[in-house]
Design a protein around this motif. Sequence first.
Motif, PDB file in Angstrom:
ATOM      1  N   LEU A 198       0.425   9.514  10.814  1.00 42.79           N
ATOM      2  CA  LEU A 198       0.880  10.201   9.612  1.00 42.79           C
ATOM      3  C   LEU A 198       0.564   9.378   8.363  1.00 42.79           C
ATOM      4  CD1 LEU A 198       4.329  11.494  10.918  1.00 42.79           C
ATOM      5  CD2 LEU A 198       2.179  12.757  10.742  1.00 42.79           C
ATOM      6  N   THR A 199      -0.270   9.894   7.530  1.00 37.79           N
ATOM      7  CA  THR A 199      -0.623   9.361   6.204  1.00 37.79           C
ATOM      8  C   THR A 199      -0.598   7.836   6.129  1.00 37.79           C
ATOM      9  OG1 THR A 199       1.644   9.579   5.398  1.00 37.79           O
ATOM     10  CG2 THR A 199       0.191  11.456   5.096  1.00 37.79           C
ATOM     11  N   PRO A 200      -1.424   7.137   6.869  1.00 42.02           N
ATOM     12  CA  PRO A 200      -1.435   5.688   6.778  1.00 42.02           C
ATOM     13  C   PRO A 200      -2.002   5.217   5.448  1.00 42.02           C
ATOM     14  CG  PRO A 200      -3.298   6.437   8.048  1.00 42.02           C
ATOM     15  CD  PRO A 200      -2.456   7.661   7.769  1.00 42.02           C
ATOM     16  N   VAL A 201      -1.623   4.021   5.042  1.00 41.30           N
ATOM     17  CA  VAL A 201      -2.165   3.449   3.822  1.00 41.30           C
ATOM     18  C   VAL A 201      -3.671   3.221   3.980  1.00 41.30           C
ATOM     19  CG1 VAL A 201      -2.136   1.438   2.301  1.00 41.30           C
ATOM     20  CG2 VAL A 201       0.014   2.393   3.177  1.00 41.30           C
ATOM     21  N   SER A 202      -4.039   2.755   5.154  1.00 42.61           N
ATOM     22  CA  SER A 202      -5.454   2.538   5.435  1.00 42.61           C
ATOM     23  C   SER A 202      -5.738   2.876   6.895  1.00 42.61           C
ATOM     24  CB  SER A 202      -5.851   1.091   5.145  1.00 42.61           C
ATOM     25  OG  SER A 202      -5.085   0.214   5.932  1.00 42.61           O
ATOM     26  N   LEU A 203      -6.953   3.234   7.189  1.00 39.61           N
ATOM     27  CA  LEU A 203      -7.338   3.517   8.564  1.00 39.61           C
ATOM     28  C   LEU A 203      -7.241   2.247   9.398  1.00 39.61           C
ATOM     29  CD1 LEU A 203     -10.458   5.818   8.080  1.00 39.61           C
ATOM     30  CD2 LEU A 203      -8.099   6.490   8.521  1.00 39.61           C
ATOM     31  N   ASN A 204      -6.885   2.393  10.645  1.00 44.03           N
ATOM     32  CA  ASN A 204      -6.737   1.235  11.502  1.00 44.03           C
ATOM     33  C   ASN A 204      -6.934   1.647  12.950  1.00 44.03           C
ATOM     34  OD1 ASN A 204      -3.919   1.551  12.962  1.00 44.03           O
ATOM     35  ND2 ASN A 204      -3.695   2.314  10.875  1.00 44.03           N
ATOM     36  N   GLY A 205      -7.035   0.619  13.796  1.00 43.66           N
ATOM     37  CA  GLY A 205      -7.239   0.883  15.215  1.00 43.66           C
ATOM     38  C   GLY A 205      -6.100   0.372  16.078  1.00 43.66           C
ATOM     39  N   TYR A 206      -4.915   0.284  15.509  1.00 43.70           N
ATOM     40  CA  TYR A 206      -3.766  -0.234  16.245  1.00 43.70           C
ATOM     41  C   TYR A 206      -3.068   0.903  16.995  1.00 43.70           C
ATOM     42  CZ  TYR A 206      -4.569  -4.183  13.153  1.00 43.70           C
ATOM     43  OH  TYR A 206      -5.144  -5.217  12.469  1.00 43.70           O
ATOM     44  N   VAL A 207      -3.027   0.783  18.289  1.00 39.35           N
ATOM     45  CA  VAL A 207      -2.463   1.829  19.130  1.00 39.35           C
ATOM     46  C   VAL A 207      -1.050   2.198  18.693  1.00 39.35           C
ATOM     47  CG1 VAL A 207      -1.686   2.376  21.473  1.00 39.35           C
ATOM     48  CG2 VAL A 207      -3.884   1.236  21.118  1.00 39.35           C
ATOM     49  N   ARG A 208      -0.238   1.206  18.412  1.00 39.59           N
ATOM     50  CA  ARG A 208       1.184   1.465  18.154  1.00 39.59           C
ATOM     51  C   ARG A 208       1.434   2.188  16.844  1.00 39.59           C
ATOM     52  NH1 ARG A 208       4.284  -4.031  20.305  1.00 39.59           N
ATOM     53  NH2 ARG A 208       3.572  -3.868  22.471  1.00 39.59           N
ATOM     54  N   ARG A 209       0.452   2.236  15.986  1.00 39.83           N
ATOM     55  CA  ARG A 209       0.654   2.906  14.708  1.00 39.83           C
ATOM     56  C   ARG A 209       0.431   4.409  14.795  1.00 39.83           C
ATOM     57  NH1 ARG A 209      -1.606  -0.986   9.851  1.00 39.83           N
ATOM     58  NH2 ARG A 209      -0.368  -2.814  10.406  1.00 39.83           N
ATOM     59  N   TYR A 210      -0.127   4.850  15.868  1.00 37.51           N
ATOM     60  CA  TYR A 210      -0.416   6.276  15.986  1.00 37.51           C
ATOM     61  C   TYR A 210       0.795   7.010  16.538  1.00 37.51           C
ATOM     62  CZ  TYR A 210      -5.081   5.549  14.373  1.00 37.51           C
ATOM     63  OH  TYR A 210      -6.154   5.234  13.571  1.00 37.51           O
ATOM     64  N   ASN A 211       1.115   8.105  15.905  1.00 35.24           N
ATOM     65  CA  ASN A 211       2.356   8.817  16.191  1.00 35.24           C
ATOM     66  C   ASN A 211       2.222   9.853  17.311  1.00 35.24           C
ATOM     67  OD1 ASN A 211       2.033   8.591  12.893  1.00 35.24           O
ATOM     68  ND2 ASN A 211       3.989   7.839  13.666  1.00 35.24           N
ATOM     69  N   TYR A 212       1.060  10.455  17.406  1.00 35.80           N
ATOM     70  CA  TYR A 212       0.875  11.533  18.376  1.00 35.80           C
ATOM     71  C   TYR A 212      -0.413  11.287  19.170  1.00 35.80           C
ATOM     72  CZ  TYR A 212       4.290  13.744  15.358  1.00 35.80           C
ATOM     73  OH  TYR A 212       5.415  14.019  14.625  1.00 35.80           O
ATOM     74  N   TRP A 213      -0.373  11.710  20.432  1.00 37.41           N
ATOM     75  CA  TRP A 213      -1.502  11.505  21.327  1.00 37.41           C
ATOM     76  C   TRP A 213      -1.770  12.778  22.116  1.00 37.41           C
ATOM     77  CZ3 TRP A 213      -4.214   6.879  21.763  1.00 37.41           C
ATOM     78  CH2 TRP A 213      -3.675   5.806  21.046  1.00 37.41           C
ATOM     79  N   GLY A 214      -3.045  12.986  22.411  1.00 40.68           N
ATOM     80  CA  GLY A 214      -3.405  14.048  23.326  1.00 40.68           C
ATOM     81  C   GLY A 214      -3.269  13.577  24.763  1.00 40.68           C
ATOM     82  N   GLN A 215      -3.570  14.478  25.684  1.00 43.21           N
ATOM     83  CA  GLN A 215      -3.405  14.167  27.103  1.00 43.21           C
ATOM     84  C   GLN A 215      -4.602  13.407  27.664  1.00 43.21           C
ATOM     85  OE1 GLN A 215      -4.505  16.994  25.962  1.00 43.21           O
ATOM     86  NE2 GLN A 215      -6.300  17.467  27.237  1.00 43.21           N
ATOM     87  N   GLY A 216      -5.694  13.377  26.920  1.00 44.77           N
ATOM     88  CA  GLY A 216      -6.884  12.654  27.349  1.00 44.77           C
ATOM     89  C   GLY A 216      -7.874  13.539  28.073  1.00 44.77           C
ATOM     90  N   THR A 217      -9.137  13.159  27.992  1.00 45.20           N
ATOM     91  CA  THR A 217     -10.191  13.862  28.715  1.00 45.20           C
ATOM     92  C   THR A 217     -11.095  12.823  29.378  1.00 45.20           C
ATOM     93  OG1 THR A 217     -11.938  15.552  28.523  1.00 45.20           O
ATOM     94  CG2 THR A 217     -11.733  14.010  26.681  1.00 45.20           C
ATOM     95  N   GLN A 218     -11.405  13.060  30.634  1.00 48.05           N
ATOM     96  CA  GLN A 218     -12.175  12.087  31.412  1.00 48.05           C
ATOM     97  C   GLN A 218     -13.658  12.204  31.100  1.00 48.05           C
ATOM     98  OE1 GLN A 218     -11.141   9.691  33.894  1.00 48.05           O
ATOM     99  NE2 GLN A 218     -13.278   9.054  33.686  1.00 48.05           N
ATOM    100  N   VAL A 219     -14.271  11.059  30.857  1.00 44.11           N
ATOM    101  CA  VAL A 219     -15.721  10.974  30.718  1.00 44.11           C
ATOM    102  C   VAL A 219     -16.228  10.029  31.806  1.00 44.11           C
ATOM    103  CG1 VAL A 219     -17.629  10.181  29.281  1.00 44.11           C
ATOM    104  CG2 VAL A 219     -15.737  11.438  28.249  1.00 44.11           C
ATOM    105  N   THR A 220     -17.129  10.524  32.614  1.00 42.56           N
ATOM    106  CA  THR A 220     -17.704   9.727  33.692  1.00 42.56           C
ATOM    107  C   THR A 220     -19.213   9.682  33.504  1.00 42.56           C
ATOM    108  OG1 THR A 220     -15.928  10.374  35.186  1.00 42.56           O
ATOM    109  CG2 THR A 220     -17.918   9.429  36.174  1.00 42.56           C
ATOM    110  N   VAL A 221     -19.746   8.473  33.441  1.00 45.58           N
ATOM    111  CA  VAL A 221     -21.187   8.300  33.252  1.00 45.58           C
ATOM    112  C   VAL A 221     -21.759   7.736  34.540  1.00 45.58           C
ATOM    113  CG1 VAL A 221     -23.003   7.272  31.853  1.00 45.58           C
ATOM    114  CG2 VAL A 221     -20.795   7.842  30.815  1.00 45.58           C
ATOM    115  N   SER A 222     -22.673   8.452  35.128  1.00 43.41           N
ATOM    116  CA  SER A 222     -23.284   8.009  36.378  1.00 43.41           C
ATOM    117  C   SER A 222     -24.534   7.178  36.069  1.00 43.41           C
ATOM    118  CB  SER A 222     -23.653   9.213  37.238  1.00 43.41           C
ATOM    119  OG  SER A 222     -24.622  10.020  36.581  1.00 43.41           O
ATOM    120  N   SER A 223     -24.664   6.098  36.803  1.00 42.89           N
ATOM    121  CA  SER A 223     -25.813   5.201  36.569  1.00 42.89           C
ATOM    122  C   SER A 223     -26.936   5.467  37.546  1.00 42.89           C
ATOM    123  CB  SER A 223     -25.354   3.755  36.666  1.00 42.89           C
ATOM    124  OG  SER A 223     -24.774   3.525  37.931  1.00 42.89           O
TER     125      SER A 223
END
Length: 125
Positions: free
Chosen positions: A100-125
Amino acid sequence: QVRLVESGGGLVEAGGSLRLSCSASGRTYSRDAMAWFRRASGKGREFIAAIRWNGDNTLYGDSMKGRFTISRDSTNRTVYLQMNNLSAEDTAVYYCASELTPVSLNGYVRRYNYWGQGTQVTVSS
């Protein structure tokens, strides 16, 4: 409350591309930050990129800029992550998050208020 729903994950061959989408609903503001994280098996969440709905700037995690591009469609409240030249090391669950309206963009997990359920990405080598 903000609800986030990711889509677009799946199985891709090494060197391929995928575009993930995150649809947001509920109360959002133009200066809210939207971000993508990922979590590989046995590791913590890793920051990929963030952007505001008003698109005034973006932020990328270390080593993420170049192959990953974040963008948004503020009208449809959707955030995208374009991923190119994927490798097996990119295999992970990819999460969308909102701060919610952060002062600046950041990559700190704990600062994010809401999360989605996630989507799996699998890369085959």
